[in-house]
Design a protein around this motif. Structure first.
Motif, short mmCIF file in Angstrom:
data_model
loop_
_atom_site.label_atom_id
_atom_site.label_comp_id
_atom_site.label_asym_id
_atom_site.label_seq_id
_atom_site.Cartn_x
_atom_site.Cartn_y
_atom_site.Cartn_z
N MET A 104 0.83 -1.20 0.00
CA MET A 104 0.00 0.00 0.00
C MET A 104 0.87 1.25 0.00
SD MET A 104 -2.90 1.10 2.79
CE MET A 104 -3.73 -0.48 2.64
N CYS A 136 2.33 1.78 -3.49
CA CYS A 136 1.35 2.33 -4.42
C CYS A 136 1.08 3.81 -4.12
CB CYS A 136 0.05 1.54 -4.35
SG CYS A 136 0.16 -0.15 -5.02
N ARG A 137 1.01 4.14 -2.84
CA ARG A 137 0.77 5.54 -2.49
C ARG A 137 1.92 6.43 -2.93
NH1 ARG A 137 -0.21 4.77 2.45
NH2 ARG A 137 1.84 5.27 3.32
N ARG A 148 1.73 6.95 -6.50
CA ARG A 148 0.48 7.64 -6.86
C ARG A 148 -0.37 6.80 -7.82
NH1 ARG A 148 1.01 12.70 -4.86
NH2 ARG A 148 -0.85 13.45 -5.93
N VAL A 149 -0.50 5.50 -7.51
CA VAL A 149 -1.38 4.61 -8.25
C VAL A 149 -2.32 3.95 -7.26
CG1 VAL A 149 0.26 4.18 -10.11
CG2 VAL A 149 0.27 2.68 -8.11
N ARG A 150 -3.44 3.46 -7.76
CA ARG A 150 -4.47 2.91 -6.88
C ARG A 150 -4.30 1.42 -6.61
NH1 ARG A 150 -10.20 5.74 -8.63
NH2 ARG A 150 -9.60 7.89 -8.14
N ASN A 151 -3.52 0.73 -7.41
CA ASN A 151 -3.29 -0.69 -7.19
C ASN A 151 -1.96 -1.08 -7.81
OD1 ASN A 151 -3.82 -1.35 -10.08
ND2 ASN A 151 -5.92 -0.77 -9.53
N GLY A 178 -1.12 -0.71 -11.58
CA GLY A 178 -0.74 0.57 -12.15
C GLY A 178 0.75 0.83 -12.10
N ALA A 186 -6.63 -5.11 -4.46
CA ALA A 186 -5.90 -4.05 -5.15
C ALA A 186 -4.40 -4.18 -5.00
CB ALA A 186 -6.35 -2.68 -4.63
N LEU A 187 -3.97 -4.95 -3.99
CA LEU A 187 -2.55 -5.02 -3.67
C LEU A 187 -1.94 -6.37 -4.01
CD1 LEU A 187 -2.87 -3.12 -0.30
CD2 LEU A 187 -2.00 -2.22 -2.45
#
Length: 439
Positions: free
Chosen positions: A268, A271-272, A275-278, A281, A329-330
Motif C-alpha cells: 500500500m 502504491c501511495r 500515486r497509483v491505486r493498485n 498501475g 488491489a494489492l
C-alpha cells in the motif's frame, strides 16, 4: 408441324435443387450415427438442432397454453356469447412472443417477451414442462432485462463427461481453466476479476480436486502460492515445493496471516508513493509478485476449546478479513475452503464470507453450509446445490454477483498436482517477509 417443347432452365432449376437437397439430407441421415459419435457439435448443428427448432416452433402455442402462460384475448363472457349467438370459433389466446431460436455447441437459446402481468418466475416454473415437451436434457430460464426472459436448453448433460481439455502452459496471469460449465463452456477462475473465493464441500464431493486443478493451473504462472492447512498440512503439503510458505497449525497460521497483512500494508505504501491505486498501475518491473493464499479447512482456524485458542481464532479471523478487504488491489488473493462453514463458528466467519465474492458449493453434509455459501447471493443456486447427489462427485454450483451456474472440475489427482508442483518448483518466489512466519 408441331415442334416438341424442351424444358427451360427455369423449369429444371427447382428440380435440381430438390434433388441435391434430398441427396445431402440422405447422406447426413446415413452418416448421422458416426457423425454424432466423432463430431457431436457438427451433428448437432447439421441434424439435431433443425429437428428440435421445428419441435419448439410447432409446440410453442399449445405448450404456453398448457403451462398457463397464454392469455385470452376476450373476457370469458364475450367468448361464450359469441359462440352461442354466432356459432363462431373462440379466438386464439395470446401467447408470449419468442425471438429467433439460436443454436449453441450443445443446445439452443431464445428470448421471450413477457405478456402484461407475467413475471420471470412464471417461466421458471414451466421449465421442466418445456424440457419434457422439447425432449431435451434441461431448460433454464433467466431474466434478461425488464420484460424479457432468456430460455436456454441443453440436449445432454455436459457435466457427465466434460470434453474440454485441461489448461496447459502459464496462460493468462491469475486465470485458470479448472473445469466445464453446464453450458459446455470452460469453467474459468479469474482472480483478477473475482479476487476472493469460498469453496465448500463434504468429503469426496470434489473440493480437493478443484483445489488441485487450481494449483496445477497457477503453478506455471509468475505468482506466489501460500498455504494454510491446520490439519497438520495433510492436504496442502503435496504442493510444498511450489509454496512460498506453509502453515500447518493455528499458531503458525496466525503468524503467517499477520505477516501477509504487513506485506499488504507495505505494498500500500509503494502504491501511495507511486500515486497509483493498485499494483497493476505500477511499471511491470516494479510490480510485486501476486500472492494467492489457499486456506484449507477454515473451521480449524475458528474452533475454540480454551481461552488461548479464542485469542488465536480472533487474531486469525481479523487478519483474514483485513486481507480480504485490502488484498484485491494489492495483489493478495484468498481461496478459502472447508467441509463445514457456518455462523456457529463465530461472527468472524460471517464477516469474512461477505468479502468472498466467488462461491463454489459442492455436495455438503448440512444445509447450513450451503446456506452460508450461496444463500446471500441466490436462492435458486441454493436449491441447485442441495440437489447434488453423492454420485455427482466434482459437480458444484458456483455463484457470484453475476449469477450462478452448475459446473464440474477436471479430474486432477493428488499425484498430478504433486508432480506439477515439483515440475515448477523453480518458479517459487522467495518472499523474505514470510520466511520466518511459518516456523
Amino acid at each position: 408441324m408441331t415442334l416438341a417443347s424442351t424444358p427451360s432452365a427455369g423449369a429444371t432449376w427447382p428440380s435440381w435443387v430438390l434433388l441435391v437437397a434430398t441427396v445431402l439430407v440422405s447422406g447426413l441421415l446415413i452418416a448421422g450415427p458416426a457423425l454424432r459419435r466423432h463430431y457431436p457439435v457438427a451433428w448437432w448443428l447439421l441434424l439435431g438442432f433443425p429437428v428440435v427448432a421445428f419441435r419448439v416452433t410447432y409446440t410453442w402455442r399449445p405448450l404456453m397454453a398448457g403451462c398457463g402462460l397464454a392469455v385470452s384475448r376476450r373476457p370469458a363472457l364475450t367468448v361464450v356469447s359469441g359462440l352461442v349467438g354466432n356459432g363462431a370459433p373462440p379466438p386464439q389466446p395470446r401467447v408470449p412472443r419468442r425471438g429467433l431460436i439460436r443454436p449453441t455447441a450443445g443446445g439452443f437459446w431464445l428470448l421471450v417477451r413477457l405478456l402484461p402481468g407475467q413475471v420471470p418466475e412464471d417461466f421458471v416454473k414451466a421449465a421442466p414442462a418445456m424440457a419434457e415437451d422439447w425432449q431435451v436434457h434441461a431448460v433454464r430460464v433467466t431474466s434478461w432485462k425488464p420484460g424479457l426472459v432468456r430460455i436456454a436448453a441443453s440436449m445432454a448433460d455436459p457435466l457427465a463427461s466434460p470434453r474440454l481439455s485441461k489448461q496447459r502452459g502459464p496462460g493468462h496471469l491469475l486465470r485458470v481453466v479448472v473445469g466445464t460449465l453446464e453450458t459446455g463452456a470452460a469453467w474459468v477462475m479469474d482472480l483478477r476479476r473475482i479476487p476472493h473465493w469460498l469453496i465448500v464441500g463434504a468429503t469426496r464431493s470434489g473440493k480437493s480436486t478443484l483445489i488441485n486443478a487450481l494449483v496445477a493451473g497457477l503453478a506455471p504462472q509468475p505468482a506466489a502460492l501460500v498455504g494454510i492447512d491446520c490439519k497438520g498440512g495433510m492436504e496442502l503439503s503435496l504442493y510444498e515445493p511450489r509454496l512460498s510458505a506453509l502453515a500447518t497449525n493455528r499458531e503458525q497460521a496466525v503468524k503467517l496471516l499477520v505477516a501477509l497483512v504487513d506485506l499488504t500494508l507495505d505494498r500500500m505504501t509503494i502504491c501511495r508513493t507511486a500515486r497509483v491505486r493498485n499494483i497493476w498501475g505500477l511499471p511491470e518491473k516494479e510490480r510485486p509478485v501476486p500472492v494467492v493464499v489457499i486456506v484449507d479447512e477454515i473451521a480449524e482456524l475458528f474452533l475454540i476449546a480454551s481461552r488461548n485458542e479464542k485469542d488465536e481464532a480472533h487474531a486469525a479471523g481479523t487478519a483474514l478479513i483485513r486481507l480480504a478487504q485490502l488484498g484485491a488491489a494489492l495483489g493478495v488473493f484468498l481461496v478459502v475452503a472447508g467441509q463445514r462453514v457456518g455462523s456457529d463458528l463465530g461472527p468472524g466467519v460471517t464477516a469474512l464470507r461477505a468479502q468472498l465474492g466467488g462461491r463454489v458449493c459442492h455436495r455438503v453434509a448440512d444445509p447450513g453450509t450451503a446456506e452460508m455459501a450461496l444463500g446471500d447471493l441466490n436462492p435458486d443456486a441454493l436449491k441447485a446445490a442441495q440437489a447434488i447427489t453423492p454420485e455427482q462427485a466434482g459437480t458444484a454450483v458456483l455463484a457470484s454477483g453475476d449469477g450462478w451456474e452448475r459446473a464440474r472440475s477436471h479430474l486432477t489427482t493428488e499425484a498430478d498436482a504433486e508432480a506439477i508442483a515439483a515440475e515448477y518448483a523453480h518458479l517459487t518466489p522467495v518472499l523474505p517477509e514470510l520466511l520466518d512466519s511459518a516456523k
